[in-house]
Design a protein around this motif. Structure first.
Motif, mmCIF file in Angstrom:
data_model
loop_
_atom_site.group_PDB
_atom_site.id
_atom_site.type_symbol
_atom_site.label_atom_id
_atom_site.label_comp_id
_atom_site.label_asym_id
_atom_site.label_seq_id
_atom_site.Cartn_x
_atom_site.Cartn_y
_atom_site.Cartn_z
ATOM 1 N N GLY A 80 0.820 -1.202 0.000
ATOM 2 C CA GLY A 80 0.000 0.000 0.000
ATOM 3 C C GLY A 80 0.852 1.249 0.000
ATOM 4 N N THR A 81 0.485 2.210 -0.865
ATOM 5 C CA THR A 81 1.199 3.480 -0.928
ATOM 6 C C THR A 81 0.196 4.618 -0.965
ATOM 7 N N GLY A 82 0.620 5.788 -0.451
ATOM 8 C CA GLY A 82 -0.287 6.938 -0.411
ATOM 9 C C GLY A 82 -1.340 6.759 0.669
ATOM 10 N N HIS A 83 -2.248 7.740 0.809
ATOM 11 C CA HIS A 83 -3.294 7.633 1.824
ATOM 12 C C HIS A 83 -4.463 6.823 1.261
ATOM 13 N N LYS A 84 -4.384 5.500 1.434
ATOM 14 C CA LYS A 84 -5.359 4.584 0.856
ATOM 15 C C LYS A 84 -5.753 3.516 1.865
ATOM 16 N N TRP A 85 -6.878 2.832 1.555
ATOM 17 C CA TRP A 85 -7.426 1.815 2.439
ATOM 18 C C TRP A 85 -7.518 0.459 1.739
ATOM 19 N N ALA A 86 -7.392 -0.603 2.540
ATOM 20 C CA ALA A 86 -7.737 -1.958 2.136
ATOM 21 C C ALA A 86 -8.590 -2.541 3.261
ATOM 22 N N ARG A 87 -9.851 -2.854 2.943
ATOM 23 C CA ARG A 87 -10.800 -3.344 3.955
ATOM 24 C C ARG A 87 -11.156 -4.798 3.668
ATOM 25 N N GLN A 88 -11.082 -5.619 4.671
ATOM 26 C CA GLN A 88 -11.462 -7.014 4.507
ATOM 27 C C GLN A 88 -12.975 -7.107 4.334
ATOM 28 N N GLU A 89 -13.407 -7.883 3.347
ATOM 29 C CA GLU A 89 -14.830 -7.970 3.006
ATOM 30 C C GLU A 89 -15.587 -8.864 3.990
ATOM 31 N N GLU A 194 -4.784 0.974 6.630
ATOM 32 C CA GLU A 194 -4.792 2.343 6.121
ATOM 33 C C GLU A 194 -3.355 2.852 6.062
ATOM 34 N N VAL A 195 -2.887 3.089 4.849
ATOM 35 C CA VAL A 195 -1.567 3.669 4.668
ATOM 36 C C VAL A 195 -1.732 5.180 4.544
ATOM 37 N N LEU A 196 -0.892 5.943 5.225
ATOM 38 C CA LEU A 196 -1.025 7.395 5.232
ATOM 39 C C LEU A 196 -0.199 8.036 4.114
ATOM 40 N N GLU A 197 -0.323 9.365 4.004
ATOM 41 C CA GLU A 197 0.391 10.110 2.960
ATOM 42 C C GLU A 197 1.899 9.839 3.021
ATOM 43 N N ASP A 198 2.497 9.790 1.833
ATOM 44 C CA ASP A 198 3.953 9.617 1.714
ATOM 45 C C ASP A 198 4.432 8.365 2.442
ATOM 46 N N SER A 199 3.636 7.307 2.353
ATOM 47 C CA SER A 199 3.964 6.066 3.067
ATOM 48 C C SER A 199 3.945 4.885 2.115
#
Length: 227
Positions: A80-89, A194-199
């Motif tokens: 994961g890069t940037g401020h993005k999410w991965a949610r388990q369904e 949740e990955v944050l900005e610049d991460s």
């Protein structure tokens, strides 16, 4: 008859005397080892509620652009890069332990548990820089709970978050860093990353298992303190 009984007694005493202490100790150790190997002496593994090593894709996840399955030396991982999410369904767990292997390339990441995508409720454990922190969100209200220093070296690490009836334990690489009891707890929900900005983080071997009260640490005296 009396002579026969006396002779038998002398034979028994002689047999006992001929056994060396080492022989007795060996026999005792063998009995103890056999007892330890019985099923009743072994701890039963916790039931697995969910697991994913990403080798079969991301069908169990709702991922935003910025998260993708990538190859890492022949092993498929989630990056994961940037401020993005991965949610388990579809996850809605109670009294569980979340274990995840992770590699911090840069920045900060939140490991979320007891998440409710409708209300925004969640606990989130942040890993970034030289800090490990636990925050809580209920609706739009956020509260800082615990922050503690942590020295993460390069490479892969394992975080484990245990939740049981408002009691949370957070461990990294087997060392306990947080014990928190919430007076107004979140009692069920899903998991998310949740990955944050610049991460930039890599994740692998996600596992959710049942946990019980006896699996929880309640005392802060057991905490690992960074030197």
């Amino acid at each position: 008859m009396k002579k026969t009984a006396a002779a038998l007694l002398l034979l028994c005493l002689f047999a006992l005397a001929s056994c060396s202490p080492a022989t007795v100790q060996t026999q005792t150790a063998a009995v103890q080892s056999a007892s330890a190997d019985t099923p009743s002496a072994q701890k039963t593994p916790a039931p697995v509620l969910f697991s994913d090593d990403f080798e079969n894709g991301l069908s169990s996840w709702n991922v935003e652009d910025g998260f993708a399955a990538v190859d890492d030396g022949g092993n498929t991982v989630l990056e994961g890069t940037g401020h993005k999410w991965a949610r388990q369904e579809g996850g809605d767990f109670e009294n569980f332990a979340l274990s995840v292997r992770f590699r911090q390339i840069s920045g900060t990441m939140h490991f979320n548990c007891m998440t409710d995508n409708q209300t925004g409720d969640r606990y989130f454990i942040g890993v970034g820089g030289q800090d490990l922190y636990l925050n809580k969100q209920r609706g739009s209200e956020m509260s800082d709970v615990i922050q503690t220093p942590i020295n993460l070296g390069e490479g892969w690490h394992t975080i484990e978050i245990k939740c049981f009836s408002g009691l949370l334990n957070v461990s990294v690489d087997g060392a306990l860093y947080m014990v928190y009891r919430d007076a107004d707890p979140l009692l069920s929900g899903g998991i998310a990353f949740e990955v944050l900005e610049d991460s930039d983080f890599m994740l692998d071997d996600v596992m959710v298992t049942e946990t019980a009260e006896q699996d929880m640490e309640t005392s802060e005296t057991a905490l690992h303190i960074e030197s």
